[in-house]
Design a protein around this motif. Structure first.
Motif, PDB file in Angstrom:
ATOM      1  N   LEU A   9       0.854  -1.187   0.000  1.00  0.00           N
ATOM      2  CA  LEU A   9       0.000   0.000   0.000  1.00  0.00           C
ATOM      3  C   LEU A   9       0.883   1.227   0.000  1.00  0.00           C
ATOM      4  O   LEU A   9       1.727   1.401   0.885  1.00  0.00           O
ATOM      5  N   VAL A  10       0.687   2.113  -1.003  1.00  0.00           N
ATOM      6  CA  VAL A  10       1.496   3.318  -1.136  1.00  0.00           C
ATOM      7  C   VAL A  10       0.573   4.520  -1.107  1.00  0.00           C
ATOM      8  O   VAL A  10      -0.261   4.705  -2.009  1.00  0.00           O
ATOM      9  N   ASP A  11       0.685   5.324  -0.058  1.00  0.00           N
ATOM     10  CA  ASP A  11      -0.173   6.518   0.089  1.00  0.00           C
ATOM     11  C   ASP A  11       0.574   7.487   0.982  1.00  0.00           C
ATOM     12  O   ASP A  11       1.061   7.115   2.058  1.00  0.00           O
ATOM     13  N   ASP A  12       0.669   8.762   0.532  1.00  0.00           N
ATOM     14  CA  ASP A  12       1.413   9.734   1.325  1.00  0.00           C
ATOM     15  C   ASP A  12       0.710  10.078   2.630  1.00  0.00           C
ATOM     16  O   ASP A  12       1.316  10.624   3.550  1.00  0.00           O
ATOM     17  N   ASP A  13      -0.579   9.768   2.728  1.00  0.00           N
ATOM     18  CA  ASP A  13      -1.322   9.980   3.970  1.00  0.00           C
ATOM     19  C   ASP A  13      -1.271   8.681   4.774  1.00  0.00           C
ATOM     20  O   ASP A  13      -1.948   7.702   4.447  1.00  0.00           O
ATOM     21  N   SER A  14      -0.434   8.671   5.826  1.00  0.00           N
ATOM     22  CA  SER A  14      -0.231   7.438   6.579  1.00  0.00           C
ATOM     23  C   SER A  14      -1.500   6.968   7.261  1.00  0.00           C
ATOM     24  O   SER A  14      -1.729   5.763   7.398  1.00  0.00           O
ATOM     25  N   ALA A  15      -2.357   7.906   7.682  1.00  0.00           N
ATOM     26  CA  ALA A  15      -3.595   7.507   8.354  1.00  0.00           C
ATOM     27  C   ALA A  15      -4.498   6.736   7.396  1.00  0.00           C
ATOM     28  O   ALA A  15      -5.081   5.703   7.742  1.00  0.00           O
ATOM     29  N   ILE A  16      -4.633   7.263   6.151  1.00  0.00           N
ATOM     30  CA  ILE A  16      -5.456   6.578   5.147  1.00  0.00           C
ATOM     31  C   ILE A  16      -4.844   5.221   4.814  1.00  0.00           C
ATOM     32  O   ILE A  16      -5.541   4.212   4.677  1.00  0.00           O
ATOM     33  N   ALA A  17      -3.515   5.208   4.681  1.00  0.00           N
ATOM     34  CA  ALA A  17      -2.844   3.957   4.328  1.00  0.00           C
ATOM     35  C   ALA A  17      -3.052   2.902   5.409  1.00  0.00           C
ATOM     36  O   ALA A  17      -3.347   1.740   5.121  1.00  0.00           O
ATOM     37  N   ASP A  18      -2.873   3.291   6.680  1.00  0.00           N
ATOM     38  CA  ASP A  18      -3.052   2.328   7.779  1.00  0.00           C
ATOM     39  C   ASP A  18      -4.495   1.844   7.847  1.00  0.00           C
ATOM     40  O   ASP A  18      -4.757   0.658   8.105  1.00  0.00           O
ATOM     41  N   LEU A  19      -5.460   2.767   7.606  1.00  0.00           N
ATOM     42  CA  LEU A  19      -6.872   2.381   7.630  1.00  0.00           C
ATOM     43  C   LEU A  19      -7.165   1.376   6.524  1.00  0.00           C
ATOM     44  O   LEU A  19      -7.846   0.365   6.729  1.00  0.00           O
ATOM     45  N   THR A  20      -6.643   1.673   5.317  1.00  0.00           N
ATOM     46  CA  THR A  20      -6.853   0.762   4.191  1.00  0.00           C
ATOM     47  C   THR A  20      -6.261  -0.613   4.492  1.00  0.00           C
ATOM     48  O   THR A  20      -6.877  -1.648   4.213  1.00  0.00           O
ATOM     49  N   ALA A  21      -5.057  -0.633   5.071  1.00  0.00           N
ATOM     50  CA  ALA A  21      -4.408  -1.902   5.400  1.00  0.00           C
ATOM     51  C   ALA A  21      -5.246  -2.695   6.382  1.00  0.00           C
ATOM     52  O   ALA A  21      -5.430  -3.915   6.241  1.00  0.00           O
ATOM     53  N   THR A  22      -5.789  -2.004   7.378  1.00  0.00           N
ATOM     54  CA  THR A  22      -6.597  -2.694   8.389  1.00  0.00           C
ATOM     55  C   THR A  22      -7.820  -3.352   7.773  1.00  0.00           C
ATOM     56  O   THR A  22      -8.129  -4.521   8.024  1.00  0.00           O
TER      57      THR A  22
END
Length: 767
Positions: A9-22
């Motif tokens: 997962l590559v996203d400059d917004d770490s919060a969005i990236a972590d949410l997507t991963a979860t």
């Protein structure tokens, strides 16, 4: 990776990236996520091949999603790439699809989108893996066809040729067009061959592939591997020439058999108990297993190779009985010198002179440092690399056997020497085994029987300490035994033991016996007389110390009072008696000082260090009133001594040389007087020690035996203690001092020689 799906997962917004991963990991238990906020950092995971799918945002500050896609495609052209972005438009979607994204999904509010994303990831990875598996299967099939299409022909169900490739036609020596439509059983005058005919029939009847390996009837001596693949309408036949492979396999089997036979020879060599028996075995093996007809073994003996054994068919003049190792143009000598085997295909093309002119090829193999094995042939190229390798294997086995025999011979000799040493060593020795804390006697030497008074046959099997330990020291004996059992070595520990002459003092040394961890030797070195001498010296030192104390206190104090009163008296009056009194008081002061020095320097030296003779001599020379005298140093030496007392010794010798060497004028060659003296210091040439020599008038022969006596002097002002102090310091070190023979024609002056000195050749000295 198995069934797991690793998603980057590559996203400059770490919060969005972590949410997507979860949510992705919740949506599918197969999904494992790796989150990166920097596209450049994310590329490292792609390069490592550690991910199955990339899910990337579009709008990122470092690079946008499509630029990142280009970077990914350079490393992994077919890796699934899903653009998951909040910036959605038909233009971006079209551009993404044109750029080659696997899928495009716009971010929305809510959590349902993550289930969709997880589904698309699963589909993309499934398709990606299926395509890769298909590619691998295609590649495998391609490789299979490459391997099996050496030569090929096809038959219909009536055994008629439908196709013949060029390689098959070349083998059959025919034109492909000439045999098409013909029955293979009738196409060639030599016939098909029963093995091939039966194989074709079996394949047609069973509809199962058949593989055979048989000799060709078209080309006798040529072996073919034939693979027959049936179908309902005929056969596909692939074949290749495997003659060389079969020959190699045959040679390999032959070589394997020879190697196994050589290993059996190694086992036979164990039974050989002499070097000659091993050499004979080497020739026997070379004849019977390696099939070498003409061979010899030449053993090294003091720089010469001496023939030990030869093949039965070699004539007496067919070999050199002796060959110096340094001989040039000799293959055996060169092989031994260089330690490498050699293979010569034609001796006539070299400068080597064989023992017989008929010899054309030769194989020479060194047998370690022991000998050289050599085989010759009357045919050129009579040996190949396989022969060399087998001969080297034989040489290795023979070398190992020779090493064993020589080691066993040396061990037997060593045991004999040790037995002789054990029997004849002057110190008492007992071999014992530790059982718990008891030392059980295994054997004793004659010296033990003489010293302790117990015969060997009486104490063997008993506890040694019961016979030799004093009654109150059994606990000490058990402690020593425990240390030996732990593997400790006792080096020079002082013990007291009961002997036939009563209790005596010993230095105890232990060493492992080599027959087990619990067996050891105990060596007792009698130091009773030495200990008694040490006790006497200790008492002597105590007396000297008491004497020095008396001289220092009971004589020095009254003398100081007298000197002080004399100074007052000299200031208050004048008298002709004052000068003699002053000289007498000074004389008494010198006597007291020398007595103190003599008492203290006579004490035994306890600690020594390596000191440089030249360095101490220079330091002593600086503290002596040398007047016009000179010091000359020859070769230096490192002496084991007490630095301060050694310096005191040299000061007294120098003072004696200067005072006696300048008291009277000595005539020079010109007739003039020369009041100076030269003192020389250097190591002794014929033994360990050093000398101090001067070129003064020397010591008269009738006085040489008295110069070291206390109080002896030839000077009115002397105390007579200078050389006595020198002898005392030498005795304290354990040295011997004497005046050298002065009656030699070239001898002048006095030469003091100090011997029994511990001199070091290479050791750092105190300077």
């Amino acid at each position: 990776m198995g069934n797991a799906i690793r998603v980057l997962l590559v996203d400059d917004d770490s919060a969005i990236a972590d949410l997507t991963a979860t949510y992705l990991e919740r949506a599918s238990d197969r999904i494992e996520t790796v989150v990166e906020t920097s596209p450049s950092d994310a590329l490292a995971h792609v390069t490592d091949g550690a991910v199955d799918c990339v899910v990337s945002d579009y709008e990122m500050p470092e690079m946008d999603g499509l630029t990142f896609l280009d970077e990914v495609r350079e490393t992994a052209p077919s890796l699934p790439f899903i653009l998951f972005t909040g910036k959605g438009s038909e233009e971006i979607a079209s551009e993404a699809i044109s750029a080659g994204v696997t899928d495009y999904l716009q971010k929305e509010t809510g959590t349902d989108q993550y289930a969709v994303l997880a589904n698309r990831v699963g589909n993309a990875v499934a398709q990606y893996r299926a395509e890769r598996e298909a590619e691998e299967a295609d590649e495998q099939i391609r490789r299979i066809f490459e391997r099996i299409t050496d030569a090929f022909f096809a038959l219909d169900d009536e055994w008629r040729f439908r196709y013949v490739n060029e390689r098959a036609a070349d083998f059959f020596d025919c034109d492909p067009d000439d045999v098409l439509g013909e029955d293979i059983r009738d196409a060639f005058s030599v016939g098909l061959g029963d093995e091939f005919r039966d194989a074709y029939r079996e394949a047609l009847e069973t509809q199962e592939p058949v593989t055979i390996e048989a000799e060709s009837v078209f080309r006798p001596g040529t072996w073919l591997e034939v693979r027959i693949y049936p179908a309902e309408d005929g056969l596909s036949v692939y074949f290749r020439n495997v003659t060389e492979r079969r020959q190699a396999q045959s040679e390999l089997r032959d070589t394997k058999q020879k190697i196994e036979a050589l290993h059996d020879v190694a086992a036979r060599a164990v039974a050989c108990d002499t070097e000659q028996a091993i050499y004979d075995l080497a020739i026997e093996t070379a004849e019977e297993i390696l099939a070498f007809d003409l061979c010899t073994v030449d053993a090294h003996d003091d720089g010469v190779l001496v023939t030990k054994t030869v093949s039965k068919v070699v004539s007496t003049d067919g070999y050199y009985e002796e060959t110096p190792v340094e001989t040039e143009g000799n293959l055996a000598a060169r092989a031994y010198r260089e330690g490498e085997s050699s293979l010569v295909g034609d001796l006539r093309e070299t400068d080597v002179v064989p023992a017989e002119s008929e010899y054309r090829s030769a194989l020479s193999v060194p047998i370690g440092d022991f000998a050289v094995f050599q085989a010759v042939s009357k045919e050129p190229n009579g040996f190949d690399e396989d022969d060399r390798e087998l001969a080297e294997l034989l040489a290795a086995h023979i070398s190992e056997a020779l090493t064993r025999v020589r080691t066993e011979t040396e061990l037997r000799a060593e045991r004999d020497r040790f037995a002789a040493l054990f029997e004849n060593v002057p110190n008492s020795v007992v071999r014992y085994e530790i059982d718990g804390v008891d030392a059980i006697c295994k054997s004793v030497n004659p010296a033990f029987e003489d010293v302790f008074g117990w015969p060997e046959d009486l104490i063997i099997g008993d506890e040694v300490d019961d016979y030799i330990l004093p009654a109150d020291q059994h606990h000490q004996g058990e402690s020593l035994n425990e240390r030996v059992k732990r593997g400790d070595r006792i080096e020079g520990e002082e013990v007291n033991r009961r002997t036939r002459d009563g209790c005596r003092d010993f230095l105890l040394h232990t060493a492992p016996a080599g027959n087990g961890e619990a067996e050891a030797f105990a060596i007792y070195v009698d130091i009773t007389e030495q200990k008694e001498r040490e006790r006497q010296l200790s008492r002597q030192n105590e007396r000297l110390e008491e004497f020095a104390s008396v001289v220092s206190h009971d004589l020095r104090n009254p003398l100081n009072v007298a000197l002080g009163r004399f100074d007052f008296l000299a200031e208050e009056c004048e008298s002709e008696h004052l000068a003699p009194i002053g000289r007498s008081l000074d004389r008494m002061d010198s006597l007291v000082e020398d007595l103190l020095t003599l008492a203290r320097q006579g004490q035994v030296v306890d600690a020594t260090d390596p000191v440089a003779l030249s360095s101490v001599a220079e330091a002593a020379w600086e503290t002596v009133d040398t007047k016009e005298a000179g010091l000359r140093l020859t070769d230096d030496a490192v002496v084991e001594a007490d630095d301060a007392r050694f310096r005191e010794l040299l000061e007294n010798v120098f003072r004696n040389a200067v005072e006696h060497g300048t008291t009277s004028s000595r005539s020079s060659d010109s007739g003039a007087t020369d009041p100076t003296v030269t003192v020389e210091v250097g190591p002794l040439d014929d033994r360990d020690g050093f000398y101090v020599a001067d070129d003064g008038p020397g010591v008269p022969a009738d006085l040489r035996d008295r110069v070291f006596d206390h109080g002896f002097t030839t000077e009115d002002e002397g105390t007579g203690f200078g050389l006595a102090i020198v002898e005392s310091i030498a005795d304290a070190h354990g040295w011997t001092v004497e005046i050298a023979d002065e009656d030699r024609p070239d001898s002048t002056g006095t030469r003091f020689e100090f011997s029994r000195v511990s001199v070091h050749e290479d050791e750092t000295a105190q300077r």
